[in-house]
Motif scaffolding. Structure first.
Motif, PDB file in Angstrom:
ATOM      1  N   VAL A  96      38.888  52.408  53.774  1.00 36.99           N
ATOM      2  CA  VAL A  96      38.726  53.074  55.065  1.00 36.99           C
ATOM      3  C   VAL A  96      39.502  52.285  56.108  1.00 36.99           C
ATOM      4  N   GLN A  97      39.991  52.947  57.101  1.00 46.19           N
ATOM      5  CA  GLN A  97      40.707  52.282  58.190  1.00 46.19           C
ATOM      6  C   GLN A  97      39.717  51.608  59.136  1.00 46.19           C
ATOM      7  N   PRO A  98      40.150  50.593  59.854  1.00 44.44           N
ATOM      8  CA  PRO A  98      39.266  49.960  60.844  1.00 44.44           C
ATOM      9  C   PRO A  98      38.728  50.990  61.820  1.00 44.44           C
ATOM     10  N   GLY A  99      37.447  50.848  62.126  1.00 42.82           N
ATOM     11  CA  GLY A  99      36.774  51.815  62.982  1.00 42.82           C
ATOM     12  C   GLY A  99      36.142  52.968  62.240  1.00 42.82           C
ATOM     13  N   GLY A 100      36.448  53.086  60.970  1.00 40.15           N
ATOM     14  CA  GLY A 100      35.909  54.183  60.174  1.00 40.15           C
ATOM     15  C   GLY A 100      34.510  53.915  59.663  1.00 40.15           C
ATOM     16  N   SER A 101      34.031  54.863  58.846  1.00 43.78           N
ATOM     17  CA  SER A 101      32.660  54.805  58.334  1.00 43.78           C
ATOM     18  C   SER A 101      32.641  55.055  56.837  1.00 43.78           C
ATOM     19  N   LEU A 102      31.653  54.487  56.189  1.00 45.74           N
ATOM     20  CA  LEU A 102      31.360  54.749  54.790  1.00 45.74           C
ATOM     21  C   LEU A 102      29.855  54.742  54.610  1.00 45.74           C
ATOM     22  N   ARG A 103      29.403  55.478  53.607  1.00 51.15           N
ATOM     23  CA  ARG A 103      27.986  55.449  53.244  1.00 51.15           C
ATOM     24  C   ARG A 103      27.872  55.035  51.787  1.00 51.15           C
ATOM     25  N   LEU A 104      27.122  54.001  51.540  1.00 51.84           N
ATOM     26  CA  LEU A 104      26.853  53.544  50.180  1.00 51.84           C
ATOM     27  C   LEU A 104      25.486  54.048  49.728  1.00 51.84           C
ATOM     28  N   SER A 105      25.397  54.340  48.442  1.00 47.55           N
ATOM     29  CA  SER A 105      24.130  54.746  47.843  1.00 47.55           C
ATOM     30  C   SER A 105      23.844  53.867  46.644  1.00 47.55           C
ATOM     31  N   CYS A 106      22.570  53.703  46.360  1.00 45.27           N
ATOM     32  CA  CYS A 106      22.164  52.891  45.218  1.00 45.27           C
ATOM     33  C   CYS A 106      20.895  53.515  44.643  1.00 45.27           C
ATOM     34  N   ALA A 107      21.009  54.020  43.426  1.00 46.30           N
ATOM     35  CA  ALA A 107      19.889  54.713  42.808  1.00 46.30           C
ATOM     36  C   ALA A 107      19.321  53.900  41.659  1.00 46.30           C
ATOM     37  N   ALA A 108      18.010  53.763  41.654  1.00 51.68           N
ATOM     38  CA  ALA A 108      17.326  53.045  40.578  1.00 51.68           C
ATOM     39  C   ALA A 108      16.813  54.038  39.550  1.00 51.68           C
ATOM     40  N   SER A 109      16.884  53.630  38.296  1.00 50.74           N
ATOM     41  CA  SER A 109      16.374  54.492  37.233  1.00 50.74           C
ATOM     42  C   SER A 109      15.806  53.624  36.120  1.00 50.74           C
ATOM     43  N   GLY A 110      14.948  54.239  35.308  1.00 47.59           N
ATOM     44  CA  GLY A 110      14.352  53.515  34.203  1.00 47.59           C
ATOM     45  C   GLY A 110      12.839  53.531  34.290  1.00 47.59           C
ATOM     46  N   SER A 111      12.239  52.534  33.664  1.00 51.98           N
ATOM     47  CA  SER A 111      10.769  52.446  33.586  1.00 51.98           C
ATOM     48  C   SER A 111      10.217  51.819  34.863  1.00 51.98           C
ATOM     49  N   ILE A 112      10.191  52.613  35.922  1.00 51.06           N
ATOM     50  CA  ILE A 112       9.805  52.137  37.239  1.00 51.06           C
ATOM     51  C   ILE A 112       8.404  52.609  37.584  1.00 51.06           C
ATOM     52  N   PHE A 113       7.537  51.648  37.922  1.00 50.59           N
ATOM     53  CA  PHE A 113       6.224  52.021  38.445  1.00 50.59           C
ATOM     54  C   PHE A 113       6.309  52.201  39.957  1.00 50.59           C
ATOM     55  N   SER A 114       6.936  51.229  40.599  1.00 53.43           N
ATOM     56  CA  SER A 114       7.152  51.314  42.046  1.00 53.43           C
ATOM     57  C   SER A 114       8.258  50.342  42.428  1.00 53.43           C
ATOM     58  N   ILE A 115       8.784  50.523  43.626  1.00 56.75           N
ATOM     59  CA  ILE A 115       9.840  49.638  44.125  1.00 56.75           C
ATOM     60  C   ILE A 115       9.371  49.019  45.432  1.00 56.75           C
ATOM     61  N   ASN A 116       9.422  47.713  45.500  1.00 54.99           N
ATOM     62  CA  ASN A 116       9.074  47.019  46.735  1.00 54.99           C
ATOM     63  C   ASN A 116      10.303  46.999  47.642  1.00 54.99           C
ATOM     64  N   ALA A 117      10.769  45.838  47.999  1.00 50.01           N
ATOM     65  CA  ALA A 117      11.912  45.746  48.906  1.00 50.01           C
ATOM     66  C   ALA A 117      13.206  46.143  48.212  1.00 50.01           C
ATOM     67  N   MET A 118      14.098  46.728  49.002  1.00 51.53           N
ATOM     68  CA  MET A 118      15.450  47.026  48.550  1.00 51.53           C
ATOM     69  C   MET A 118      16.406  46.449  49.583  1.00 51.53           C
ATOM     70  N   ALA A 119      17.577  46.039  49.132  1.00 50.77           N
ATOM     71  CA  ALA A 119      18.471  45.341  50.051  1.00 50.77           C
ATOM     72  C   ALA A 119      19.918  45.560  49.667  1.00 50.77           C
ATOM     73  N   TRP A 120      20.780  45.305  50.636  1.00 49.49           N
ATOM     74  CA  TRP A 120      22.225  45.318  50.415  1.00 49.49           C
ATOM     75  C   TRP A 120      22.782  43.925  50.709  1.00 49.49           C
ATOM     76  N   TYR A 121      23.676  43.485  49.846  1.00 57.28           N
ATOM     77  CA  TYR A 121      24.400  42.231  49.994  1.00 57.28           C
ATOM     78  C   TYR A 121      25.891  42.545  49.920  1.00 57.28           C
ATOM     79  N   ARG A 122      26.679  41.559  50.285  1.00 58.22           N
ATOM     80  CA  ARG A 122      28.118  41.660  50.040  1.00 58.22           C
ATOM     81  C   ARG A 122      28.680  40.286  49.725  1.00 58.22           C
ATOM     82  N   GLN A 123      29.813  40.316  49.044  1.00 56.86           N
ATOM     83  CA  GLN A 123      30.508  39.080  48.708  1.00 56.86           C
ATOM     84  C   GLN A 123      31.999  39.297  48.858  1.00 56.86           C
ATOM     85  N   ALA A 124      32.587  38.557  49.792  1.00 56.88           N
ATOM     86  CA  ALA A 124      34.026  38.603  50.006  1.00 56.88           C
ATOM     87  C   ALA A 124      34.666  37.521  49.147  1.00 56.88           C
TER      88      ALA A 124
END
Length: 123
Positions: free
Chosen positions: A12-40
């Motif tokens: 994306v060009q500077p000033g632009g926008s993006l939307r990230l998604s993250c879907a969990a699947s599998g043997s899930i009873f419940s989900i507590n905290a969810m977070a986003w990280y990055r690494q340059a």
């Protein structure tokens, strides 16, 4: 087995926008905290934003006012809306989740990570 699958990265060009998604699947009873990280390149992984099971959010100062995190608990999905992107936002973005597994007769938790999605901000 539980996994997180991210999507939405790209260029994306500077000033632009993006939307990230993250879907969990599998043997899930419940989900507590969810977070986003990055690494340059050459940097440590940094926490950007988190959302609790109750929907409370927190952000690192560098993204406050530009990034928004939220979750759709019915879909076991967390999102990150990124606006006013800057070249210094270029990084691999990872989601994580603290998941209570669907295990009979006991509570068992697992921190799960996505595979990462590359975001490139340049002109």
């Amino acid at each position: 087995q539980v996994q997180l699958v991210e999507s939405g990265g790209g260029w994306v060009q500077p000033g632009g926008s993006l939307r990230l998604s993250c879907a969990a699947s599998g043997s899930i009873f419940s989900i507590n905290a969810m977070a986003w990280y990055r690494q340059a390149p050459g940097n440590q992984r940094e926490l950007l934003a988190a959302v609790t099971g109750g929907g409370s959010t927190s952000y690192v100062d560098s993204v406050k006012g530009r990034f928004t995190i939220w979750r759709d608990s019915a879909r076991n999905t967390v999102y990150l809306q990124m606006n006013s992107l800057k070249p210094e936002d270029t990084a691999v973005y990872y989601c994580s989740a603290l998941i209570r597994l669907e295990v009979p007769n006991r509570e068992e938790y697992l921190e799960v990570w996505g595979q990462g999605t590359l975001v490139t901000v340049s002109s």
